[in-house]
Scaffold this active site. Structure first.
Site, short mmCIF file in Angstrom:
data_model
loop_
_atom_site.label_atom_id
_atom_site.label_comp_id
_atom_site.label_asym_id
_atom_site.label_seq_id
_atom_site.Cartn_x
_atom_site.Cartn_y
_atom_site.Cartn_z
N GLU A 150 0.85 -1.18 0.00
CA GLU A 150 0.00 0.00 0.00
C GLU A 150 0.89 1.24 0.00
O GLU A 150 1.95 1.24 0.62
CB GLU A 150 -0.91 0.03 1.23
CG GLU A 150 -1.98 -1.04 1.25
CD GLU A 150 -1.52 -2.34 1.88
OE1 GLU A 150 -2.22 -3.36 1.73
OE2 GLU A 150 -0.45 -2.33 2.53
N ASN A 155 1.72 10.18 -2.65
CA ASN A 155 3.17 9.98 -2.65
C ASN A 155 3.64 9.60 -4.05
O ASN A 155 3.89 8.43 -4.36
CB ASN A 155 3.55 8.89 -1.63
CG ASN A 155 5.04 8.87 -1.37
OD1 ASN A 155 5.84 9.39 -2.14
ND2 ASN A 155 5.43 8.23 -0.26
N TYR A 162 7.86 2.38 -7.35
CA TYR A 162 7.22 1.07 -7.44
C TYR A 162 6.86 0.72 -8.88
O TYR A 162 6.94 -0.44 -9.28
CB TYR A 162 5.97 1.04 -6.55
CG TYR A 162 6.27 1.21 -5.09
CD1 TYR A 162 7.32 0.52 -4.49
CD2 TYR A 162 5.52 2.08 -4.29
CE1 TYR A 162 7.61 0.69 -3.14
CE2 TYR A 162 5.80 2.25 -2.94
CZ TYR A 162 6.84 1.55 -2.38
OH TYR A 162 7.13 1.70 -1.05
#
Length: 221
Positions: A150, A155, A162
């Site tokens: 998560e 962000n 990621y």
């Protein structure tokens, strides 16, 4: 020593230069900071819990990190300097400083990445990428097939990192975070147990290491 540093600055400003250095590396160029990747130990818990409170909004308490130490399904890695360092940001052993920390839980065939934090003064230096690659390599070694995590919706820096590793959004968790309250985006990364994935993660690990080196870090065994 100062004239040599001034000379290096002039070389770095030269349009013909080939070495790219982040600004924080300039005054540290003559002495690369050693960096090791290792697992969390008892002596680190208080410092990491304090960092968690200050930089992650208090995801885990000191007791929470203590529990992770004894869990066979938990992996917690640190990027830390051995003795002889440039910062007192967080010393857990004499002369040692933690720069970043991260963890995952092994649940069935999944790696649930639970934490990934970099001390603010060491951000944008490749450490987050290096640490995430190391965590996923541990997950592959455990024969886990997928990874999930998560991340705060706002962000963007973390979401960009990621995405490099093949994580894709699949949903949201409302009011997941505190301090400040915010929803989380759920990310998944499938097919960890393929040669293509192993090569891709190894390449990202190398790029993270190279970026860290350009910023004055020297990764050692």
């Amino acid at each position: 020593m100062r004239p040599l540093q001034d000379h290096l600055r002039n070389r770095i400003r030269s349009p013909t230069r080939t070495l790219q250095l982040c600004p924080t590396a300039l005054d540290r160029l003559l002495v690369n900071r050693p960096l090791i990747c290792r697992t969390l130990c008892e002596a680190d818990v208080a410092t990491v819990a304090d960092f968690d409170r200050r930089y992650l909004g208090g995801m885990w308490s000191e007791e929470g990190y203590q529990r992770e130490l004894t869990s066979p399904n938990s992996e917690i890695l640190l990027l830390a300097t051995p003795p002889s360092t440039f910062s007192n940001a967080g010393e857990t052993r004499p002369g040692e400083t933690i720069a970043a920390w991260g963890s995952f839980w092994a649940i069935l065939d999944e790696a649930h990445v639970t934490l990934l934090g970099v001390v603010p003064e060491y951000r944008q230096q490749g450490l987050g990428q290096l640490l995430l690659a190391s965590l996923l390599q541990r997950a592959i070694a455990r024969k886990l097939r997928r990874a999930t995590l998560e991340v705060r919706k706002s962000n963007q820096a973390a979401r960009s990192l990621y995405a490099k590793f093949g994580f894709r959004p699949v949903g949201e968790r409302p009011n997941y975070y505190r301090n400040p309250p915010e929803a989380a985006t759920i990310l998944w990364r499938n097919k960890l147990q393929t040669s293509t994935t192993a090569v891709a993660i190894a390449n990202l690990w190398e790029r993270g290491r190279d970026r860290a080196y350009q910023c004055g870090w020297q990764l050692i065994d």
